[in-house]
Design a protein around this motif. Structure first.
Motif, short mmCIF file in Angstrom:
data_model
loop_
_atom_site.label_atom_id
_atom_site.label_comp_id
_atom_site.label_asym_id
_atom_site.label_seq_id
_atom_site.Cartn_x
_atom_site.Cartn_y
_atom_site.Cartn_z
N ASN A 1 -168.26 83.17 16.67
CA ASN A 1 -166.92 82.63 16.96
C ASN A 1 -166.92 81.13 17.24
OD1 ASN A 1 -166.00 85.21 16.68
ND2 ASN A 1 -165.48 85.53 18.82
N GLY B 1 -167.54 93.14 13.81
CA GLY B 1 -168.47 92.04 14.02
C GLY B 1 -169.75 92.23 13.24
N THR C 1 -172.08 87.26 19.07
CA THR C 1 -170.63 87.19 18.92
C THR C 1 -170.11 85.80 19.23
OG1 THR C 1 -170.38 89.53 19.48
CG2 THR C 1 -168.44 88.13 19.75
N TYR D 1 -156.00 84.14 21.73
CA TYR D 1 -155.45 85.08 20.74
C TYR D 1 -153.93 85.17 20.83
CZ TYR D 1 -160.23 86.34 19.59
OH TYR D 1 -161.54 86.30 19.16
N THR E 1 -157.32 90.08 15.70
CA THR E 1 -157.40 88.66 15.39
C THR E 1 -158.68 88.40 14.59
OG1 THR E 1 -158.43 88.32 17.54
CG2 THR E 1 -156.07 87.96 17.40
N GLY E 2 -159.05 87.14 14.48
CA GLY E 2 -160.20 86.79 13.65
C GLY E 2 -159.77 86.40 12.26
N SER E 3 -160.70 85.91 11.47
CA SER E 3 -160.36 85.40 10.15
C SER E 3 -160.00 86.49 9.15
CB SER E 3 -161.53 84.56 9.60
OG SER E 3 -162.72 85.32 9.56
#
Length: 256
Positions: A165, A134, A161, A80, A36-38
Motif C-alpha cells: 500500500n 492481498g 500489506t 478510505y 477499496t484499493g486499485s
C-alpha cells in the motif's frame, strides 16, 4: 465457487459492474458491501457510467465498506472515506445517510466495531459483498493469523500489506500500522460474495484460495465454504489455475 477469467482488467471491471448492477436492478434497496484499493476502481467507473446512462438507480441502496485505516483523518487523501467519495459516492445518488464506513477515529473503537456489525445486521445483511485480495491472501484487512476473527475489529497490518500500500503514500513510514476491518465472520454472512483479482502478483493468493486447505494462514480460503462466491480474475491473476477451474469470458467486451 464460480470462477470467471476475463481477458484483461477492463473486461474484469465490466463484468463485475454488470453483476453489481444486476443486483440493484433486481433489488433497488440492495445492501452493498464495498471494497477499496486499485482493483475495484474500474468497476466503480463502470457503475457510474451505468448510473449516468439511466440504467441503474442508487437512491434506495445502502452501503457498508470493508475497512478503514485506524487513526487516519477522513479528509486525508489516503483514507478510505476520501477514496470512496472520489471514486464512487460523489458520482452517484446514494443518500449520504445510507453510506457506512468504519470510523477509525472513534474514541471507543471497540464499541464502534460492535455497532458497525449491528448496523449491518439491522439493515438486513449484505446482499453482495465486493472483495479484493492481498498478495498474502488477506480479504478486507484480515491478515494471515492463527485463527479467523469473526466480527469487525482492529488489526495490525502485516509489513507486506503496508509495503504493497506504500505506493499510495509518499513513503512507507506514512502507511498506518493498523486498520479497522470487517472480520471473516462479518464477511461470511454476506448473501453473495464477489472477489476481484488482477495481476500476476495475485496469482499465488488465488491458487492458494482455490486449491489449498481452509486455514486462517490463507484468510481467503474461508470462501471455499461459502454458498455463493463469484471470483472474477484477469488472465494474469488466474495464471496458476488449470483450465478446468474456470470458464472463459474473453469475448465479454463484445456484450452490450
Amino acid at each position: 465457487m464460480r470462477i470467471i477469467v476475463c481477458e484483461n482488467y477492463e473486461s474484469l471491471s465490466k463484468k463485475a459492474a454488470q453483476i453489481v448492477g444486476s443486483q440493484i436492478i433486481l433489488k433497488p434497496n440492495s445492501i452493498l458491501g464495498l471494497a477499496t484499493g486499485s482493483t475495484p476502481v474500474g468497476m466503480y467507473k463502470n457503475l457510474i457510467k451505468m448510473y449516468e446512462e439511466g440504467l441503474i438507480d442508487f437512491a434506495k441502496v445502502k452501503t457498508f465498506n470493508l475497512d478503514e485505516y485506524y487513526k487516519l483523518p477522513v479528509d486525508n487523501i489516503q483514507s478510505y472515506h476520501y477514496f470512496m467519495d472520489e471514486n464512487f459516492f460523489n458520482h452517484v445518488n446514494i443518500p449520504r445517510e445510507n453510506i457506512h464506513i468504519p470510523d477509525g477515529l472513534a474514541s471507543d473503537i471497540e464499541n464502534e466495531c460492535i455497532s458497525y456489525d449491528e448496523s449491518i445486521n439491522n439493515s438486513g445483511g449484505i446482499d453482495i459483498q465486493v472483495l479484493g485480495i492481498g498478495n498474502n491472501a488477506h480479504i478486507g484487512f484480515n491478515e494471515p493469523t492463527i485463527n479467523f476473527n469473526k466480527g469487525t475489529h482492529v488489526v495490525t497490518l502485516d509489513e507486506s500489506t503496508r509495503e504493497a500500500n506504500a505506493r499510495f503514500f509518499n513513503s512507507l513510514d506514512e502507511v498506518p500500522t493498523k486498520a479497522v476491518t470487517m472480520g471473516i465472520g462479518s464477511i461470511f454472512k454476506s448473501k453473495k460474495i464477489l472477489l476481484l483479482a488482477s495481476g500476476k502478483n495475485k496469482a499465488k493468493a488465488i491458487y492458494d484460495t482455490v486449491h489449498g486447505q481452509v486455514t486462517p494462514q490463507v484468510p481467503s480460503s474461508i470462501l471455499l465454504l461459502h454458498h455463493d462466491v463469484i471470483m472474477i480474475l484477469d488472465k494474469e491473476a488466474s495464471s496458476l489455475l488449470n483450465e478446468d477451474d474456470y470458464e472463459s469470458v474473453n469475448d465479454y467486451e463484445k456484450v452490450k
